[in-house]
Structures are given as structure tokens and as C-alpha cells.
Design a protein around this motif. Structure first.
Motif, PDB file in Angstrom:
ATOM      1  N   LEU A   7       0.909  -1.169  -0.015  1.00 53.38           N
ATOM      2  CA  LEU A   7      -0.020   0.006   0.010  1.00 53.38           C
ATOM      3  C   LEU A   7       1.034   1.262   0.127  1.00 53.38           C
ATOM      4  N   GLY A   8       1.238   1.903  -1.083  1.00 56.74           N
ATOM      5  CA  GLY A   8       2.497   2.497  -1.340  1.00 56.74           C
ATOM      6  C   GLY A   8       3.807   1.947  -0.570  1.00 56.74           C
ATOM      7  N   PRO A   9       4.412   2.737   0.360  1.00 62.03           N
ATOM      8  CA  PRO A   9       5.442   2.363   0.862  1.00 62.03           C
ATOM      9  C   PRO A   9       5.047   1.319   2.137  1.00 62.03           C
ATOM     10  N   ILE A  10       3.897   1.083   2.247  1.00 63.98           N
ATOM     11  CA  ILE A  10       3.447   0.044   3.668  1.00 63.98           C
ATOM     12  C   ILE A  10       3.351  -1.403   2.942  1.00 63.98           C
ATOM     13  N   ASP A  11       3.820  -2.174   3.941  1.00 67.60           N
ATOM     14  CA  ASP A  11       3.502  -3.672   3.436  1.00 67.60           C
ATOM     15  C   ASP A  11       2.332  -3.913   4.504  1.00 67.60           C
ATOM     16  N   ARG A 179       3.411  11.323  -2.422  1.00 66.59           N
ATOM     17  CA  ARG A 179       2.807  10.873  -0.879  1.00 66.59           C
ATOM     18  C   ARG A 179       1.294  10.653  -1.026  1.00 66.59           C
ATOM     19  N   LEU A 180       0.700  10.707  -2.170  1.00 66.71           N
ATOM     20  CA  LEU A 180      -0.821  10.228  -2.475  1.00 66.71           C
ATOM     21  C   LEU A 180      -0.308   8.534  -2.799  1.00 66.71           C
ATOM     22  N   ILE A 181      -0.767   7.959  -2.253  1.00 69.08           N
ATOM     23  CA  ILE A 181      -0.619   6.378  -2.378  1.00 69.08           C
ATOM     24  C   ILE A 181      -1.896   5.539  -2.647  1.00 69.08           C
ATOM     25  N   ALA A 182      -3.080   6.075  -2.394  1.00 70.16           N
ATOM     26  CA  ALA A 182      -4.323   5.168  -2.411  1.00 70.16           C
ATOM     27  C   ALA A 182      -5.505   6.106  -2.795  1.00 70.16           C
ATOM     28  N   LEU A 206      -0.788   3.396  -7.938  1.00 71.73           N
ATOM     29  CA  LEU A 206      -1.504   3.773  -6.731  1.00 71.73           C
ATOM     30  C   LEU A 206      -2.331   2.433  -6.541  1.00 71.73           C
ATOM     31  N   ALA A 207      -2.427   2.283  -5.114  1.00 70.23           N
ATOM     32  CA  ALA A 207      -3.342   1.329  -4.527  1.00 70.23           C
ATOM     33  C   ALA A 207      -4.793   1.873  -4.840  1.00 70.23           C
ATOM     34  N   PHE A 208      -5.549   0.767  -4.799  1.00 69.53           N
ATOM     35  CA  PHE A 208      -6.991   0.782  -5.112  1.00 69.53           C
ATOM     36  C   PHE A 208      -7.735   0.207  -4.120  1.00 69.53           C
ATOM     37  N   VAL A 209      -8.599   0.639  -3.102  1.00 66.16           N
ATOM     38  CA  VAL A 209      -8.910   0.157  -2.151  1.00 66.16           C
ATOM     39  C   VAL A 209     -10.526   0.242  -2.054  1.00 66.16           C
ATOM     40  N   CYS A 210     -11.225  -0.883  -2.269  1.00 68.35           N
ATOM     41  CA  CYS A 210     -12.547  -1.123  -2.573  1.00 68.35           C
ATOM     42  C   CYS A 210     -13.277  -0.882  -1.301  1.00 68.35           C
ATOM     43  N   TRP A 211     -14.260   0.077  -1.248  1.00 63.51           N
ATOM     44  CA  TRP A 211     -15.052   0.022  -0.181  1.00 63.51           C
ATOM     45  C   TRP A 211     -16.530  -0.429  -0.425  1.00 63.51           C
ATOM     46  N   SER A 212     -17.135  -0.931   0.640  1.00 61.66           N
ATOM     47  CA  SER A 212     -18.185  -2.028   0.728  1.00 61.66           C
ATOM     48  C   SER A 212     -18.089  -2.962  -0.294  1.00 61.66           C
ATOM     49  N   PRO A 213     -16.952  -3.657  -0.122  1.00 61.07           N
ATOM     50  CA  PRO A 213     -16.575  -4.693  -1.414  1.00 61.07           C
ATOM     51  C   PRO A 213     -17.620  -5.770  -1.322  1.00 61.07           C
ATOM     52  N   LEU A 214     -18.464  -5.745  -0.327  1.00 60.68           N
ATOM     53  CA  LEU A 214     -19.687  -6.853  -0.331  1.00 60.68           C
ATOM     54  C   LEU A 214     -20.965  -6.171  -1.060  1.00 60.68           C
ATOM     55  N   GLY A 215     -21.038  -5.261  -1.287  1.00 58.26           N
ATOM     56  CA  GLY A 215     -22.088  -4.441  -1.562  1.00 58.26           C
ATOM     57  C   GLY A 215     -22.751  -3.548  -0.585  1.00 58.26           C
ATOM     58  N   GLY A 216     -22.117  -3.754   0.758  1.00 60.44           N
ATOM     59  CA  GLY A 216     -22.560  -2.804   1.947  1.00 60.44           C
ATOM     60  C   GLY A 216     -24.354  -3.129   2.007  1.00 60.44           C
ATOM     61  N   TYR A 217     -24.971  -2.070   2.227  1.00 61.92           N
ATOM     62  CA  TYR A 217     -26.249  -1.901   2.460  1.00 61.92           C
ATOM     63  C   TYR A 217     -27.012  -1.953   1.126  1.00 61.92           C
ATOM     64  N   ARG A 218     -26.984  -3.301   0.561  1.00 61.96           N
ATOM     65  CA  ARG A 218     -27.706  -3.139  -0.856  1.00 61.96           C
ATOM     66  C   ARG A 218     -29.118  -3.289  -0.923  1.00 61.96           C
ATOM     67  N   LYS A 219     -29.633  -3.072  -2.058  1.00 64.86           N
ATOM     68  CA  LYS A 219     -31.054  -3.411  -2.317  1.00 64.86           C
ATOM     69  C   LYS A 219     -31.432  -4.937  -2.476  1.00 64.86           C
ATOM     70  N   VAL A 220     -32.541  -5.299  -2.303  1.00 63.86           N
ATOM     71  CA  VAL A 220     -33.019  -6.627  -2.570  1.00 63.86           C
ATOM     72  C   VAL A 220     -32.630  -6.969  -4.026  1.00 63.86           C
ATOM     73  N   LYS A 221     -33.102  -6.046  -4.922  1.00 60.68           N
ATOM     74  CA  LYS A 221     -33.007  -6.245  -6.357  1.00 60.68           C
ATOM     75  C   LYS A 221     -31.590  -6.698  -6.843  1.00 60.68           C
TER      76      LYS A 221
END
Ligand SMILES: NC(=O)c1ccc[n+]([C@@H]2O[C@H](COP(=O)([O-])OP(=O)(O)OC[C@H]3O[C@@H](n4cnc5c(N)ncnc54)[C@H](OP(=O)(O)O)[C@@H]3O)[C@@H](O)[C@H]2O)c1
Length: 288
Positions: A7-11, A179-182, A206-221
Motif C-alpha cells: 500500500l504505497g511504501p506500507i507492507d 505522497r498520494l498512495i491510495a 497507486l493502490a485501489f481500496v474497494c469500499w463496501s466490497p460486499l455490496g454494503g447496504y444493498r437493495k434486495v433487487k
């Protein structure tokens, strides 16, 4: 061995813990929150994602960051291995009595809140500080300039941006340089609109970090979008959530996922996704 990535310079671990559900309205209390963070760390997770704004509308502010600090202070493992990312630029509010999110990207507010974040986390310097979300009332470059000042002052060591377009990534890079890493954007089987930034960040390193990777509060449809993941999961004898996370991680070496959890069991299951190998045939059934 749990999957680590740069994640940039961070392991750190490719699967992090999204802290948000532990301190929003439907959280299960502080003890369960601490147990959940401890369980994740004990299982090898080394990346926690929180934010200044992860608290209940109308309640005490920054409870997410304070929970992370309390968990780390009572954890018996190696604290220096843990990367904590936080974000500024959002705050909680109400709209017609319903809890909501508001933005404030004014430089003075970002600088004030980031210093509060460092204090709440109990650190001299934040590992990774994101600008949470663009504020349409403030030119993007002005908000990012505040992040630059925070880096220069040592309040944060590295920076990220969230909910950002390609144009905003370019603006942030021009001000923050390496200094922008993600870039942390929403991405999941039910939300692929940010695929352009996922590809763009790969090109830029650059790192790409997926938020709500499981769909978060998704709709039933949306549920049918998980059908192929459920089929592959049934073949492998694992949860479909593991398959979703493993698929996201397969999209590039620069991809990270930060699944949320209300309880230890769900994050412990999600952490196994880093070791889940999907065949080319299985991946082709899941889409790009
Ligand atoms: N940058 C931003 O603007 C932004 C916006 C939203 C979120 N985020 C970050 O992204 C993180 C994740 O997003 P999220 O929490 O909205 O949604 P998510 O990770 O897509 O989904 C979390 C939900 O999935 C369930 N879950 C997780 N792992 C599971 C597993 N292995 N098996 C079964 N269920 C599982 C959890 O269940 P339980 O409730 O049963 O534990 C939780 O309800 C947040 O915590 C936050 O750090 C960032």
C-alpha cells in the motif's frame, strides 16, 4: 500465510477490516467492537480502515477512531505492524430525522479534524489519511492543499483520496506527488461504476481500496448479481463473500478490500479470501 500487498511504501494485508459497522447506528456495542478488532488482528489482519465520521448521528463524535485506539491499546500483539487509515471531510447529520452524512471540505475544517483524528487514535502521525469525499462547495484543489499541509506538518505520513474521479486523482497527484498512495472508491459486484479508476490507479502505481466490497447496504433487487459468486462458492465449499473478495483481489496487485463486520465471525471468514485461489474458468464466470 495471509496475503500481503504494498500500500504505497506500507507492507500490509490485502484484506483489511472496515471499522464502520462497529460504530454506526446498528452496532453491537463497544465490547463486541473490540472483540471484532482483536479477532481480526489475531488472525493476521494488519490493516484497519476507519474515519473521523464513523459515529452515530447526534452522538459522541469519532467513536470509530476511539474504538480502534482502545482495541490496539488492549491487544497483546505487535502494534507497530498495524496500519490504521482514517479519513476527514465527512460528518454525521440528520435529514428529516433520519441519520445522514454531510461533507465539509473546507481546508480549515480538514486540518482541524485531522489533528483530532491523530489525537483520538493516540498517534503522533496518522499512517494513511484520506480526504473522504469531494465537497461540491469547495474547489477540489483547495481541499487537497489542506491534505498537503497536514503531510508537511507530519500530522499524516501518507495520503489517500476517496470517492474520487480520474480528474480528481490527477489534481491530487499534482499537489501531493508520490505522497498520494491510495484511492478508496466503492467497488463490488453491485457497483462497478468506478472500474475506470481501478484501471487508472493500476497505470499510475497507486493502490485501489474497494469500499463496501460486499455490496454494503444493498437493495434486495441486487441479489441476483451474486448468483455466479454463490455457484462458485458452493463448488469450493466456502462463503460467497470469500469468493467476492477473492475476485476483487484478482483484478490487480494494487487492489485491497476492506470488508465491514459487526462481529468476529464475519471478518474471520472474510480474511480467508486472501488465500482463496480462483481458477481462470471460475474467474471468467464472475465477470471482469
Ligand atoms: N470511503 C467511503 O466513502 C466509504 C463508504 C462506505 C464504507 N467505507 C468503508 O468500507 C468498509 C466496508 O463497507 P461496508 O461495511 O459498508 O460494507 P461491506 O463490507 O460491503 O459489507 C459488510 C456487511 O457484510 C457482512 N459480511 C462481511 N463479511 C462477511 C462474510 N465473510 N460472510 C458473511 N457476511 C459478511 C457483514 O455482516 P455482519 O453485519 O453480520 O458482520 C456486514 O453486514 C466500511 O467499514 C468502511 O471502512 C468507506
Amino acid at each position: 500465510m495471509i496475503l500481503h500487498r504494498s500500500l504505497g511504501p506500507i507492507d500490509t494485508t490485502a484484506v483489511g477490516l472496515g471499522e464502520m459497522p462497529l460504530t454506526l447506528e446498528d452496532n453491537l456495542g463497544k465490547d463486541t467492537g473490540i472483540d471484532t478488532i482483536h479477532a481480526a488482528l489475531d488472525a493476521g489482519c494488519r490493516h484497519i480502515d476507519t474515519a473521523w465520521a464513523y459515529y452515530c448521528s447526534g452522538g459522541e463524535e469519532q467513536t470509530g477512531e476511539k474504538l480502534v485506539r482502545a482495541a490496539l491499546e488492549t491487544w497483546k500483539g505487535p502494534r507497530d505492524e498495524i496500519t490504521v487509515a482514517t479519513k476527514v471531510g465527512h460528518f454525521r447529520n440528520f435529514t428529516n430525522g433520519v441519520p445522514t452524512w454531510d461533507v465539509d471540505g473546507r481546508p480549515e475544517r480538514l486540518i482541524h479534524d485531522a489533528k483530532q483524528s491523530a489525537q483520538a487514535l493516540g498517534v503522533d502521525s496518522i499512517d494513511l489519511l484520506y480526504f473522504h469525499r469531494p465537497d461540491p462547495k469547495v474547489p477540489y484543489a483547495e481541499s487537497i492543499e489542506a491534505i498537503r499541509q497536514l503531510l508537511d506538518a507530519g500530522v499524516a505520513r501518507t495520503a489517500g483520496i476517496s470517492n474520487a474521479s480520474i480528474e480528481q486523482i490527477d489534481i491530487a497527484r499534482s499537489i501531493l506527488g508520490n505522497r498520494l498512495i491510495a484511492v478508496q472508491n466503492q467497488y463490488s459486484p453491485v457497483y462497478r461504476d468506478s472500474a475506470d479508476t481501478l484501471a487508472y490507479t493500476a497505470r499510475l502505481g497507486l493502490a485501489f481500496v474497494c469500499w463496501s466490497p460486499l455490496g454494503g447496504y444493498r437493495k434486495v433487487k441486487d441479489e441476483h448479481r451474486f448468483d455466479a459468486f454463490r455457484d462458485v462458492a458452493a463448488e469450493l465449499g466456502v462463503s460467497y463473500q470469500q469468493v467476492v473478495l477473492a475476485w476483487e483481489l484478482s483484478l490487480g496487485e494494487h487492489v485491497f478490500v476492506i470488508p465491514g463486520a459487526h462481529r468476529p465471525a464475519t471478518i474471520l471468514d472474510s480474511l480467508k479470501a486472501g488465500q482463496l485461489e480462483l481458477s481462470e474458468t471460475q474467474l471468467s464466470r464472475l465477470g471482469d
